[in-house]
Motif scaffolding. Sequence first.
Motif, PDB file in Angstrom:
ATOM      1  N   THR A 243       0.826  -1.212   0.000  1.00 44.54           N
ATOM      2  CA  THR A 243       0.000   0.000   0.000  1.00 44.54           C
ATOM      3  C   THR A 243       0.856   1.255   0.000  1.00 44.54           C
ATOM      4  N   SER A 244       1.932   1.217   0.825  1.00 46.75           N
ATOM      5  CA  SER A 244       2.825   2.376   0.897  1.00 46.75           C
ATOM      6  C   SER A 244       3.520   2.617  -0.434  1.00 46.75           C
ATOM      7  N   LEU A 245       3.976   1.527  -1.081  1.00 45.56           N
ATOM      8  CA  LEU A 245       4.643   1.668  -2.375  1.00 45.56           C
ATOM      9  C   LEU A 245       3.689   2.224  -3.433  1.00 45.56           C
TER      10      LEU A 245
ATOM     11  N   ALA B  17       2.192   9.299  -5.719  1.00 47.75           N
ATOM     12  CA  ALA B  17       2.695  10.638  -5.394  1.00 47.75           C
ATOM     13  C   ALA B  17       3.825  11.039  -6.336  1.00 47.75           C
ATOM     14  N   LYS B  18       4.672  10.052  -6.705  1.00 47.00           N
ATOM     15  CA  LYS B  18       5.777  10.332  -7.625  1.00 47.00           C
ATOM     16  C   LYS B  18       5.243  10.766  -8.994  1.00 47.00           C
TER      17      LYS B  18
ATOM     18  N   ILE C  19       5.862  14.318 -10.825  1.00 47.85           N
ATOM     19  CA  ILE C  19       6.439  14.393 -12.179  1.00 47.85           C
ATOM     20  C   ILE C  19       5.514  15.170 -13.111  1.00 47.85           C
ATOM     21  N   GLU C  20       4.209  14.904 -13.007  1.00 48.48           N
ATOM     22  CA  GLU C  20       3.250  15.625 -13.845  1.00 48.48           C
ATOM     23  C   GLU C  20       3.263  17.123 -13.533  1.00 48.48           C
ATOM     24  N   GLN C  21       3.356  17.457 -12.262  1.00 41.77           N
ATOM     25  CA  GLN C  21       3.431  18.867 -11.879  1.00 41.77           C
ATOM     26  C   GLN C  21       4.691  19.525 -12.440  1.00 41.77           C
TER      27      GLN C  21
END
Length: 204
Positions: free
Chosen positions: A132-134, A140-141, A145-147
């Motif tokens: 779940t954390s991964l 989030a990564k 990256i999109e931002q």
Amino acid sequence: MTRRKIAIKKIENVAARQVAFSKRRKGLFKKAKELSTLCDAEIALLVFSASGKLFDYASTSTRQVIERRNLYSDVNLVKSYQLSQELQVEGEYFKLNKEIEEKTLEIRQLNGEDLQGLSVKDLRKLEHLLSTSLHRISKAKVEVIEQENNILKKKEDELKEENQRLKKLIKSMEENQRLDQAQWLEDEQYQPSNTSPATRLLFP
């Protein structure tokens, strides 16, 4: 002769009840006075008969004893409230401290530490937490990256607009310079000559 025990219950006969009340009230007050004298105790007694008549006894003053009792009650109420608040805060502290310890252990286990003694069920639960954390980290990564890509794209568009503006400015400046040169040449070509023939001979 054995003294007959009296059953502790309401006396139904009114006359007998009044006699028992009078005798026991006097005995109660006598015992209170003895207790006050022998033990230097501050005592106040209030007794209401069935008809509502008040009988009282006080070693000093009934009002003084009542005021002292009320003051003692208020102080105890404050102390009780303070103790309740302290116990509540203490309970919250231990609860929070336990949660911190559990979360700290969970983080250590997620880092591969303190795994000794864990059952298969616990390890599967830990594996699920890791998965779940991964997934959250990966999500989030991607968002970061999109931002960053959006920021770079915006900067690229701004640079393109600036480049186009500079090109137009340079082109306009070149055009103005060309027109100025053409006008200067035209002015030179049609400018009338004021020099004399002798001057033209000396300076052909």
